[in-house]
Write a protein that holds these residues in place. Structure first.
Motif, PDB file in Angstrom:
ATOM      1  N   TYR A  84       0.833  -1.201   0.000  1.00 27.91           N
ATOM      2  CA  TYR A  84       0.000   0.000   0.000  1.00 27.91           C
ATOM      3  C   TYR A  84       0.867   1.249   0.000  1.00 27.91           C
ATOM      4  O   TYR A  84       0.540   2.251  -0.627  1.00 27.91           O
ATOM      5  CB  TYR A  84      -0.903  -0.033   1.231  1.00 27.91           C
ATOM      6  CG  TYR A  84      -2.002   1.009   1.267  1.00 27.91           C
ATOM      7  CD1 TYR A  84      -3.235   0.763   0.673  1.00 27.91           C
ATOM      8  CD2 TYR A  84      -1.817   2.215   1.939  1.00 27.91           C
ATOM      9  CE1 TYR A  84      -4.251   1.700   0.728  1.00 27.91           C
ATOM     10  CE2 TYR A  84      -2.827   3.158   2.000  1.00 27.91           C
ATOM     11  CZ  TYR A  84      -4.044   2.900   1.391  1.00 27.91           C
ATOM     12  OH  TYR A  84      -5.050   3.831   1.449  1.00 27.91           O
ATOM     13  N   TRP A 112      -6.173 -12.075  -1.601  1.00 29.29           N
ATOM     14  CA  TRP A 112      -6.768 -10.883  -0.994  1.00 29.29           C
ATOM     15  C   TRP A 112      -6.359  -9.633  -1.761  1.00 29.29           C
ATOM     16  O   TRP A 112      -5.302  -9.593  -2.374  1.00 29.29           O
ATOM     17  CB  TRP A 112      -6.391 -10.781   0.482  1.00 29.29           C
ATOM     18  CG  TRP A 112      -4.937 -10.580   0.808  1.00 29.29           C
ATOM     19  CD1 TRP A 112      -3.964 -11.539   0.885  1.00 29.29           C
ATOM     20  CD2 TRP A 112      -4.292  -9.344   1.136  1.00 29.29           C
ATOM     21  NE1 TRP A 112      -2.753 -10.982   1.236  1.00 29.29           N
ATOM     22  CE2 TRP A 112      -2.925  -9.635   1.402  1.00 29.29           C
ATOM     23  CE3 TRP A 112      -4.728  -8.021   1.242  1.00 29.29           C
ATOM     24  CZ2 TRP A 112      -1.998  -8.651   1.758  1.00 29.29           C
ATOM     25  CZ3 TRP A 112      -3.810  -7.039   1.595  1.00 29.29           C
ATOM     26  CH2 TRP A 112      -2.466  -7.361   1.853  1.00 29.29           C
ATOM     27  N   TRP A 113      -7.227  -8.610  -1.706  1.00 29.04           N
ATOM     28  CA  TRP A 113      -6.936  -7.379  -2.452  1.00 29.04           C
ATOM     29  C   TRP A 113      -7.280  -6.138  -1.631  1.00 29.04           C
ATOM     30  O   TRP A 113      -8.164  -6.130  -0.810  1.00 29.04           O
ATOM     31  CB  TRP A 113      -7.639  -7.367  -3.804  1.00 29.04           C
ATOM     32  CG  TRP A 113      -9.098  -7.698  -3.857  1.00 29.04           C
ATOM     33  CD1 TRP A 113      -9.676  -8.934  -3.757  1.00 29.04           C
ATOM     34  CD2 TRP A 113     -10.186  -6.775  -4.069  1.00 29.04           C
ATOM     35  NE1 TRP A 113     -11.048  -8.837  -3.890  1.00 29.04           N
ATOM     36  CE2 TRP A 113     -11.384  -7.535  -4.084  1.00 29.04           C
ATOM     37  CE3 TRP A 113     -10.254  -5.394  -4.264  1.00 29.04           C
ATOM     38  CZ2 TRP A 113     -12.640  -6.953  -4.278  1.00 29.04           C
ATOM     39  CZ3 TRP A 113     -11.504  -4.811  -4.458  1.00 29.04           C
ATOM     40  CH2 TRP A 113     -12.677  -5.593  -4.465  1.00 29.04           C
ATOM     41  N   TRP A 114      -6.494  -5.090  -1.900  1.00 27.34           N
ATOM     42  CA  TRP A 114      -6.554  -3.848  -1.130  1.00 27.34           C
ATOM     43  C   TRP A 114      -7.823  -3.034  -1.402  1.00 27.34           C
ATOM     44  O   TRP A 114      -8.296  -2.952  -2.532  1.00 27.34           O
ATOM     45  CB  TRP A 114      -5.380  -2.942  -1.474  1.00 27.34           C
ATOM     46  CG  TRP A 114      -4.028  -3.363  -1.012  1.00 27.34           C
ATOM     47  CD1 TRP A 114      -2.970  -3.743  -1.799  1.00 27.34           C
ATOM     48  CD2 TRP A 114      -3.542  -3.399   0.338  1.00 27.34           C
ATOM     49  NE1 TRP A 114      -1.875  -4.026  -1.022  1.00 27.34           N
ATOM     50  CE2 TRP A 114      -2.194  -3.820   0.292  1.00 27.34           C
ATOM     51  CE3 TRP A 114      -4.122  -3.123   1.581  1.00 27.34           C
ATOM     52  CZ2 TRP A 114      -1.413  -3.970   1.439  1.00 27.34           C
ATOM     53  CZ3 TRP A 114      -3.352  -3.275   2.719  1.00 27.34           C
ATOM     54  CH2 TRP A 114      -2.023  -3.688   2.651  1.00 27.34           C
ATOM     55  N   TYR A 148      -9.124  -4.422   3.440  1.00 24.15           N
ATOM     56  CA  TYR A 148      -8.906  -5.303   2.290  1.00 24.15           C
ATOM     57  C   TYR A 148     -10.050  -6.304   2.164  1.00 24.15           C
ATOM     58  O   TYR A 148     -10.868  -6.462   3.078  1.00 24.15           O
ATOM     59  CB  TYR A 148      -7.576  -6.054   2.440  1.00 24.15           C
ATOM     60  CG  TYR A 148      -7.542  -7.016   3.612  1.00 24.15           C
ATOM     61  CD1 TYR A 148      -7.783  -8.371   3.434  1.00 24.15           C
ATOM     62  CD2 TYR A 148      -7.284  -6.557   4.904  1.00 24.15           C
ATOM     63  CE1 TYR A 148      -7.770  -9.250   4.515  1.00 24.15           C
ATOM     64  CE2 TYR A 148      -7.261  -7.422   5.985  1.00 24.15           C
ATOM     65  CZ  TYR A 148      -7.511  -8.772   5.784  1.00 24.15           C
ATOM     66  OH  TYR A 148      -7.502  -9.635   6.851  1.00 24.15           O
ATOM     67  N   GLY A 165      -0.540  -7.560  -0.907  1.00 24.46           N
ATOM     68  CA  GLY A 165      -1.931  -7.520  -1.324  1.00 24.46           C
ATOM     69  C   GLY A 165      -2.097  -7.397  -2.823  1.00 24.46           C
ATOM     70  O   GLY A 165      -1.232  -6.885  -3.537  1.00 24.46           O
TER      71      GLY A 165
END
Length: 208
Positions: free
Chosen positions: A40, A150-152, A165, A196
Motif C-alpha cells: 500500500y 486478498w486485495w486492497w 482489504y 496484497g
C-alpha cells in the motif's frame, strides 16, 4: 451502446474490466481479476490514501501504460475518503484520481450487492471482519494467476498503519493489513509474495 451494461465485462488497455455502475456517458469499471501484488505504501508510519505510494503508482506509472487515446477516456474524479467506521482511523483528505481503489462503503453498499444493513448496525463482534455470513461475500472474491487472493481497499484499517482489504473468501478485513511490511507467511503460490492484490478502478468515458 449495448455493450455497456452493469455487470458486463469489457476489454480496455489490455485488461478485462467489469462494469460496476453507469452515470451518464461514463462507466465505473474495475479489473475482473487481481492484476498484480503491491504494498500500500513504501514507508513505515501513518498513511492515508491521499499520500500512499499505491495511489501515486496507479495515477503515475500504471496510468502511463495506457495510450494517449485510452487516457483521454479516463475521467479525473473526486474520491471521497471516509474514516474507518469501527475504529475511527482517519480516511484523510478527499482526492482527485484517474485510477483508484474502492472503499469499504463502496464494496459494502453499492457494487457487490447491498450489505448496508450490516454497516448501519455495527456490532462489537466486528473487530476483525465485516461479516462471515454476509450473503455478498462471494461476489467480492478475486483471483491472481488462478489463485484466490486478498486485495486492497483504499480505506484505513484499525489505525493508519493498516488499510482495509477483501479476504480471499470475500469477507472484508475491517481491521486492515499492514500498509508497509505485511507480516504473514501466507504467500501466493505463483509469486512467493505475500503482498496484497490490486484491482484498479476508474471511470471510463463510453463515447468513443
Amino acid at each position: 451502446m449495448s455493450e455497456f451494461n452493469i455487470g458486463t465485462i469489457v476489454p480496455f488497455g489490455g485488461y478485462d474490466w467489469r462494469i460496476l455502475d453507469i452515470q451518464g456517458n461514463a462507466a465505473l469499471i474495475i479489473t475482473e481479476n487481481i492484476i498484480e501484488q503491491q504494498s500500500y505504501t513504501n514507508r513505515s508510519g501513518d498513511v492515508t490514501w491521499a499520500d500512499c505510494w499505491l495511489r501515486e503508482y496507479l495515477n503515475g506509472e500504471f496510468y502511463n501504460k495506457f495510450t494517449e487515446a485510452e487516457q483521454s477516456r479516463i475521467n479525473l474524479v473526486l474520491t471521497k475518503n471516509y474514516d474507518n467506521q469501527w475504529y475511527g482511523s482517519k480516511g484523510g483528505e478527499d482526492t482527485k484520481d484517474y485510477i483508484f481503489l474502492l472503499s469499504i462503503e463502496e464494496v459494502v453498499c453499492k457494487y457487490f450487492g447491498d450489505s448496508s444493513k450490516i454497516l448501519e448496525n455495527r456490532s462489537a463482534k466486528q473487530k476483525y471482519w465485516f461479516g462471515s455470513k454476509d450473503k455478498n461475500n462471494n461476489k467480492r472474491r478475486a483471483t491472481l494467476d488462478g489463485y484466490v487472493w486478498w486485495w486492497w481497499l483504499r480505506s484505513p484499517g484499525r489505525d493508519n498503519k493498516r488499510a482495509a482489504y477483501i479476504h480471499g473468501d470475500g469477507n472484508i478485513g475491517i481491521q486492515g493489513n499492514g500498509t508497509f511490511r505485511y507480516n504473514s507467511k501466507n504467500v501466493l503460490p505463483s509469486s512467493g509474495d505475500n503482498r496484497g492484490g490490486v484491482r484498479p478502478a476508474l471511470w471510463l468515458n463510453m463515447e468513443l
